[in-house]
Scaffold this motif. Structure first.
Motif, PDB file in Angstrom:
ATOM      1  N   SER A  85       0.737  -1.119   0.095  1.00  0.00           N
ATOM      2  CA  SER A  85      -0.116   0.088  -0.115  1.00  0.00           C
ATOM      3  C   SER A  85       0.807   1.247  -0.032  1.00  0.00           C
ATOM      4  CB  SER A  85      -0.791   0.062   1.505  1.00  0.00           C
ATOM      5  OG  SER A  85      -1.184   1.213   1.867  1.00  0.00           O
ATOM      6  N   GLN A 109      -1.258  -1.767  -6.217  1.00  0.00           N
ATOM      7  CA  GLN A 109      -1.168  -2.151  -4.777  1.00  0.00           C
ATOM      8  C   GLN A 109      -1.638  -3.326  -4.254  1.00  0.00           C
ATOM      9  OE1 GLN A 109      -1.720   1.772  -2.353  1.00  0.00           O
ATOM     10  NE2 GLN A 109      -3.362   1.394  -3.526  1.00  0.00           N
ATOM     11  N   ARG A 113      -5.656  -0.121   0.749  1.00  0.00           N
ATOM     12  CA  ARG A 113      -6.618   0.076   1.762  1.00  0.00           C
ATOM     13  C   ARG A 113      -7.470   1.269   1.596  1.00  0.00           C
ATOM     14  NH1 ARG A 113      -4.133   0.900   6.557  1.00  0.00           N
ATOM     15  NH2 ARG A 113      -2.289   1.791   5.406  1.00  0.00           N
ATOM     16  N   ARG A 115     -11.021   3.516   3.892  1.00  0.00           N
ATOM     17  CA  ARG A 115     -11.226   3.909   4.962  1.00  0.00           C
ATOM     18  C   ARG A 115     -11.909   2.676   5.757  1.00  0.00           C
ATOM     19  NH1 ARG A 115     -12.807   9.015   7.465  1.00  0.00           N
ATOM     20  NH2 ARG A 115     -15.095   8.332   7.264  1.00  0.00           N
ATOM     21  N   LYS A 181     -18.382   6.169  -7.319  1.00  0.00           N
ATOM     22  CA  LYS A 181     -17.237   6.542  -6.668  1.00  0.00           C
ATOM     23  C   LYS A 181     -15.995   6.437  -7.602  1.00  0.00           C
ATOM     24  CE  LYS A 181     -14.683   5.943  -2.445  1.00  0.00           C
ATOM     25  NZ  LYS A 181     -14.755   6.215  -1.142  1.00  0.00           N
TER      26      LYS A 181
HETATM   27  C1  BTN Z   1     -11.704   5.359   0.712  1.00  0.00           C
HETATM   28  O1  BTN Z   1     -12.505   6.029   0.088  1.00  0.00           O
HETATM   29  O2  BTN Z   1     -11.906   4.323   1.682  1.00  0.00           O
HETATM   30  C2  BTN Z   1     -10.208   5.815   0.755  1.00  0.00           C
HETATM   31  C3  BTN Z   1      -9.487   5.254  -0.344  1.00  0.00           C
HETATM   32  C4  BTN Z   1      -7.945   5.496  -0.437  1.00  0.00           C
HETATM   33  C5  BTN Z   1      -7.273   4.811  -1.292  1.00  0.00           C
HETATM   34  C6  BTN Z   1      -5.747   4.921  -1.607  1.00  0.00           C
HETATM   35  S1  BTN Z   1      -4.940   4.296  -2.715  1.00  0.00           S
HETATM   36  C7  BTN Z   1      -3.387   5.238  -2.287  1.00  0.00           C
HETATM   37  C8  BTN Z   1      -3.536   5.172  -0.874  1.00  0.00           C
HETATM   38  N1  BTN Z   1      -2.743   3.665  -0.439  1.00  0.00           N
HETATM   39  C9  BTN Z   1      -3.884   3.033   0.241  1.00  0.00           C
HETATM   40  O3  BTN Z   1      -3.705   1.761   0.570  1.00  0.00           O
HETATM   41  N2  BTN Z   1      -4.994   3.609   0.173  1.00  0.00           N
HETATM   42  C10 BTN Z   1      -4.939   4.901  -0.344  1.00  0.00           C
END
Ligand code: BTN
Length: 316
Positions: A85, A109, A113, A115, A181
């Motif tokens: 990530s 990735q 991840r 939220r 989204k």
């Molecule tokens: C969401 O809407 O739940 C948030 C998503 C966030 C994704 C980004 S991709 C780059 C960064 N690395 C991750 O593992 N997550 C964020």
């Protein structure tokens, strides 16, 4: 690159005008059809667009459109092919002392991840997976929540004005295109009650994916800039623009707080005036989103008229 993978790719490249039957591929290379299929799946994961049609075979539609490493490195952006990530890579870099605004991007990735512990679908060579390290001097953790709103406002401004697409923001971290989204923001913090050591702002933005690139369960709710416009975008240029715009914005935010971004956020938001359900403090708060304060908190009025002011949470 594995030998059979390379050989399959070479055969597909030579035959881009037609479908190449699977049994021809497997007998030609002396491997099983299952092994061919496995390699095709791996190639697809790496961003190769390969059509598979029963009884006809495989055809290479498009090679992956990798990021331009040199342009990124010239802008001091760390570029990786495959990571768990980018937020985690950024955290490791920050723990090793990486300075304010250090930025990480990856083609894919493996454990992207979202939220609240959700996973974030991050296939190779098609989206933007980016994390930026912030080291604000004068900010304490309780003032950090608007970082997500500033990021959302800046992204909406950029995509609307430079790419002509009506990207909207949903409080606090969703990026929407035509009600689906298209991206999200995951802001993480390391620090103590009265001191931020660093923040990691993670941005996921779906850019060149086609509808069939999304897993079935996501197709109704997720979209990409390409799906909504029919165009393909240069991801490297968007990344450099995001980074430049964010650095400028955070310099302002760290000195002046959220007010300079208030109008921009409001212009692109789809939250105010809506009935909302907020998952908050372990329960559900239902009401109408009536106002965003100058500091970036959302006010929700429930049906008894009570007004709640919230800095964080998840609208469901
Ligand atoms: C969401 O809407 O739940 C948030 C998503 C966030 C994704 C980004 S991709 C780059 C960064 N690395 C991750 O593992 N997550 C964020």
């Amino acid at each position: 690159m594995g030998k059979s993978r390379e050989a399959i790719l070479a055969r597909l490249r030579e035959n881009q005008e037609q479908y190449l039957p699977g049994d021809l591929l497997s007998s030609g290379l002396g491997i099983s059809r299952a092994a061919v299929w496995k390699q095709i799946r791996e190639l697809r994961k790496d961003g190769y667009r390969i059509n598979a049609v029963p009884n006809r075979g495989y055809r290479l539609e498009k090679e992956p459109d990798f990021l331009e490493a040199k342009k990124l490195e010239d802008s001091s952006i760390y570029y990786y092919h495959s990571v768990d990530s980018t937020n985690r890579v950024a955290r490791r870099l920050a723990d090793d002392g990486a300075p304010n605004y250090s930025t990480v991007v990856a083609e894919e990735q493996l454990e992207g991840r979202g939220r609240l512990g959700r996973s974030w679908f991050s296939p190779a060579a098609s989206g933007i997976w980016l994390s930026i390290i912030l080291r604000p001097q004068m900010l304490i953790p309780s003032q950090a929540a608007p970082v997500t709103l500033v990021t959302a406002a800046i992204l909406a401004n950029l995509i609307n004005n430079h790419y002509n697409l009506p990207l909207k923001v949903k409080w606090p971290n969703d990026l929407l295109l035509k009600d689906k989204k298209v991206g999200g923001i995951l802001t993480e913090l390391k620090g103590e009650l009265d001191k931020i050591e660093y923040l990691i702002v993670g941005i996921g933005l779906n850019i060149n994916q086609q509808q069939q690139d999304f897993p079935k369960g996501l197709r109704k709710v997720a979209t990409s800039l390409h799906i909504e416009s029919g165009e393909y975008f240069n991801r490297t240029d968007i990344i450099v623009a995001i980074r430049d715009n964010l650095v400028r914005a955070f310099n302002i935010f760290f000195n002046e707080g959220f007010p300079p971004f208030y109008m921009t956020w409001k212009k692109y938001n789809v939250t105010l005036g809506q009935k909302v359900t907020l998952s908050w403090k372990g329960g559900l708060l239902q009401g109408k989103a009536i106002l965003l304060t100058r500091e970036g908190a959302l006010q929700i009025q429930d049906n008894r008229g009570e007004i709640y002011t919230v800095n964080y949470g998840e609208l469901i």
